[in-house]
Structure formats: C-alpha cells, structure tokens
Design a protein around this motif. Structure first.
Motif, PDB file in Angstrom:
ATOM      1  N   SER A   1       0.834  -1.192   0.000  1.00 29.63           N
ATOM      2  CA  SER A   1       0.000   0.000   0.000  1.00 29.63           C
ATOM      3  C   SER A   1       0.875   1.251   0.000  1.00 29.63           C
ATOM      4  O   SER A   1       1.892   1.315   0.708  1.00 29.63           O
ATOM      5  CB  SER A   1      -0.907   0.000   1.238  1.00 29.63           C
TER       6      SER A   1
ATOM      7  N   TYR B   1       1.052   2.695   3.439  1.00 33.53           N
ATOM      8  CA  TYR B   1       1.833   1.867   4.373  1.00 33.53           C
ATOM      9  C   TYR B   1       3.327   2.036   4.123  1.00 33.53           C
ATOM     10  O   TYR B   1       4.113   2.169   5.069  1.00 33.53           O
ATOM     11  CB  TYR B   1       1.444   0.403   4.233  1.00 33.53           C
TER      12      TYR B   1
ATOM     13  N   LYS C   1      -0.829 -10.282   7.706  1.00 36.20           N
ATOM     14  CA  LYS C   1      -2.263 -10.022   7.597  1.00 36.20           C
ATOM     15  C   LYS C   1      -2.660  -9.647   6.173  1.00 36.20           C
ATOM     16  O   LYS C   1      -3.719 -10.067   5.682  1.00 36.20           O
ATOM     17  CB  LYS C   1      -2.637  -8.901   8.577  1.00 36.20           C
ATOM     18  N   ARG C   2      -1.821  -8.879   5.491  1.00 37.62           N
ATOM     19  CA  ARG C   2      -2.155  -8.381   4.151  1.00 37.62           C
ATOM     20  C   ARG C   2      -1.483  -9.172   3.024  1.00 37.62           C
ATOM     21  O   ARG C   2      -1.637  -8.829   1.860  1.00 37.62           O
ATOM     22  CB  ARG C   2      -1.754  -6.904   4.041  1.00 37.62           C
TER      23      ARG C   2
ATOM     24  N   TYR D   1       1.702  -9.315   2.223  1.00 43.83           N
ATOM     25  CA  TYR D   1       2.763  -8.614   1.508  1.00 43.83           C
ATOM     26  C   TYR D   1       3.915  -9.591   1.301  1.00 43.83           C
ATOM     27  O   TYR D   1       4.356 -10.256   2.237  1.00 43.83           O
ATOM     28  CB  TYR D   1       3.247  -7.398   2.299  1.00 43.83           C
TER      29      TYR D   1
END
Length: 427
Positions: free
Chosen positions: A131, A134, A195-196, A198
């Motif tokens: 992101s 981020y 969590k995402r 990456y």
C-alpha cells in the motif's frame, strides 16, 4: 516578558509560521517590551548561539552523508539488506527498515534519511504491491532512527546544551535504543505483512558474502567515527571531517559512482541543509536566553520540585510533557528550549544524565511522526505523493510500538547506559 514571548510564539505557530521565525520574532517582541533592553541583545545571542567549535561537526556529517548518497550507497545497502532479510514475509519492508538503520549511521538526520534513501525505498515497495500509505508510513517511522544511532545532529546539540554529558557518551548511548526501535518496527511490519499477504523482496542472485564485501566500506564509516573518537585519534568535530574525506574516497575510488561533476550540487544541498539547521540553533538560543532572563526555568523547576515526585514519577511526568511539546516543536528547538529547564530537575532527582538524555531525544524525535507539525510526515508525504491522512492512519501501530520502546528506555536505564559504561563513559 515571558508572557509576551509565549503569546507571540504560540500565535505565530498557529498562523503557520516556520518555528525558527516564530522563535526569532517572539524573542524580538519580548525584548522590545522589556524596559532597559536593546534589540541588539537578540543579534548578539543569535551569533553567540553559533559560536561553538562542536557545531562545526554538523555541516561535515551532512556533507559525508551527501557524498555517500552520491556514491550509490543507498543501492549498495539496499541489496545487502534485501539479501539478509528479504526472503521473509514482508521482506521488502524489513529491507526498508534495515537499509535506513544502516544509513542512520552515516547521515545523523531523520529528514535526510526520509528524503534521500526513503524516497527510493517507497517507490520499490509500491511496485512490489505494498500500500502506498503503508510504505510511506513505514519509511517515516523508521527514519526516526537517524537521530538516535550515531552520528546524530540532535545529540551534538544536546551535549552543547547540557554540560553533564559528552557527545561521545551520547553517541554510544544511542546504539542500543536505535536497534530496539528498528526491531520494534520489524515486528509491526511482520504482523501487517502476514495479515495483508505482503510478499518478500525480489530474490537476490548475488551471494551474501559478495554483497557484504561490497557494502563493507559503507558499513565501516560509523565504526571509524566512534572508534577514532574512543581511541583519542580525533575529537567528534575532527571525526566529522574525517568522515567527509572517507566518504569522498569511498564514493569516488571504491564504488566509482561519485563523479567530480556531482560535487557542486552536493555542496549546495549540504549548505542548504546546514543553514536551515544552524538557523534553528541560533533562534533557539535567543528563545532560551529570553526564557532564562524571564526566570522561567527556575520557576518551573521550583514548581515541579515542590511536588516532591519520586525519580520514576518525575521521569513519567517529563515524558508526558515532552510528548505534548514534541507534537508542536521539532526536536532541535525542543532540546534547546526544554533541556535547560528539565536537566537540572533530573540531576537533582539522581537520574543518570545519559539515561535522561536518551529519553528526551527519543521522546522529542517521536514528535516528528505525530501531526500536526510532524516534519517527517510532511517530507515523506511530499516525496511519496501520499496524502497525510492515510499515512497517519497507517502509522498508528508503528507509533504504538515506538511508545513501547520509549517506556522500556524509561524504566530500564541500562538500555541506555550499558554500552557507554562498558567502554568507560559515565556521561
């Protein structure tokens, strides 16, 4: 006089004036309303605030960082960091943290780290699927390691403000806290990346040994600085000049990417950054002088001493005060304004000067990633093209991690004093 100083300063800050100009104008107005004082004392204090041999280290350290950047240092450190930690989940985020931690041992400035290597790292993270907000938030949060791991411009200013500590002692005291900050952000990056989903950094094809040898000349600079100072070969100011020579030789003859034609632009950027830093130092000296004439440090010290707080409670109260102050004031003027007021209190309470200094520096540095004045947020927003709102939201868990590190540094003085004590520095 003190009321006028505070009122004009706050008023100008609310209107959006740069903090250096706010302090200078407030000092002029406060002196003007005081009978018997001439405006010439403001000019005298502007120049006397810069009349210090250790301050010469600031332009040299800035120039050394610029020379290293011109010598492809960021690219070298990034490839080495990616090879070390890039294979793990969120590897490019870990490589971002490690690269800026390495670079902090050269630049001494959080803003320089965010605007230089930070901008390149953000672009790489965007391309890898992270992101935008981020990537920018992680870079801004990691850049605060710059003033913590030596060399550090803020530590040089602190040592000039408080005679109970030395530049060398502060440099050594900042190493463990800087590593703790980097580790805390790596934990946050791992949790967010898992969590995402990456992914890791692109696979490095070159062997680790070869990348290490290539990065070694850059990694050696902080050890040359600290080793030379500790062994008595040179003073901190002389070490900064030696760092410039080393950076020039490495960039030109080791990496071969520093061209002589690049020097005018490098010198211009160095002069620009140096003038902005030293102008803040000069105007802070005026502001601090007016505070002293107005007996503000003595009044505040007497008020807090009358509360009869234990050393731990005093440190907690100072932490809360500095967290609030850091939201509105950058670390450099924050140190010059607050340390003359708070350091005597800490000394009277029996707090270790190095421990107290690191708590103050880390605390005020956190203000660089907290709105509305957070300098790192503005710089990172400009270089990344990310709006402030999304970046601040992404930075929340990182700020929590950094506050936990601040708490550890507050309650466990050994984290700041162990390494200086091991090498024989008590202050």
């Amino acid at each position: 006089m003190s009321a006028v100083l505070g009122g004009v300063f706050v008023g100008l800050m609310v209107l959006g004036a740069p903090i250096a100009f706010a302090m200078l104008v407030a000092g002029f107005v406060a002196v003007w309303v005081k009978p018997g004082l001439s405006a010439l004392v403001v000019i005298q204090n502007l120049f006397s605030g810069l009349d210090s041999f250790p301050l010469m280290a600031i332009p040299f350290f800035i120039l050394a960082a610029e020379l290293m950047s011109g010598g492809a240092l960021t690219d070298v450190l990034l490839h080495f960091a990616a090879r070390l930690v890039g294979r793990h989940r969120g590897g490019l985020g870990h490589a971002n943290i490690l690269t800026l931690t390495f670079f902090s041992g050269i630049s001494g400035s959080a803003l320089a780290d965010a605007a230089g290597p930070g901008a390149m790292l953000i672009r790489m993270m965007k391309k890898a699927g992270y992101s935008d907000a981020y990537a920018a938030a992680l870079t801004a949060s990691t850049a605060i390691v710059g003033p913590i791991i030596p060399p550090s411009i803020i530590m040089i200013i602190y040592a000039l403000t408080d005679n109970s500590v030395t530049v060398t002692g502060l440099f050594l005291a900042g190493i463990v806290p800087g590593v703790l900050i980097a580790l805390s952000l790596a934990v946050v990056n791992h949790i967010v990346s898992a969590k995402r989903n990456y992914r890791s950094a692109p696979e490095e094809t070159l062997p680790l040994t070869r990348l290490f040898v290539r990065a070694l000349p850059a990694l050696l600079l902080p050890f040359i600085i600290l080793g030379g100072i500790h062994s008595g070969v040179f003073t901190p100011t002389e070490a900064s000049a030696a760092a410039v020579l080393y950076a020039l030789l490495v960039g030109r003859f080791v990496y071969g990417t520093l061209q002589w034609s690049m020097l005018p632009a490098i010198l211009f950027r160095t002069a620009l950054m140096t003038s902005s830093v030293l102008f803040i130092v000069a105007t802070s000296a005026v502001f601090a002088w007016v505070l002293t004439v107005g007996q503000i440090p003595q009044t505040v010290a007497g008020w807090i001493a009358g509360m009869q707080l234990s050393p731990t409670m005093l440190l907690l109260a100072i932490n809360v005060l500095l967290l609030v102050v850091g939201i509105f004031i950058e670390p450099l003027p924050g140190v010059m304004i607050m340390v003359p007021i708070l350091a005597p209190l800490a000394d009277a309470a029996g707090l270790n000067p190095l421990h107290f200094a690191i708590v103050v520096i880390v605390n005020l540095t956190l203000g660089m990633i907290t709105p509305p004045v957070g300098g790192l947020l503005f710089v990172t927003s400009i270089v990344s093209g990310v709006q402030m709102g999304p970046m601040v939201r992404e930075a929340r868990p990182m700020l929590v991690a950094l506050l936990i590190v601040l708490a550890l540094l507050t309650f466990f003085p050994v984290l700041s004093t162990w390494l200086p004590g091991l090498l024989g520095y008590r202050n």
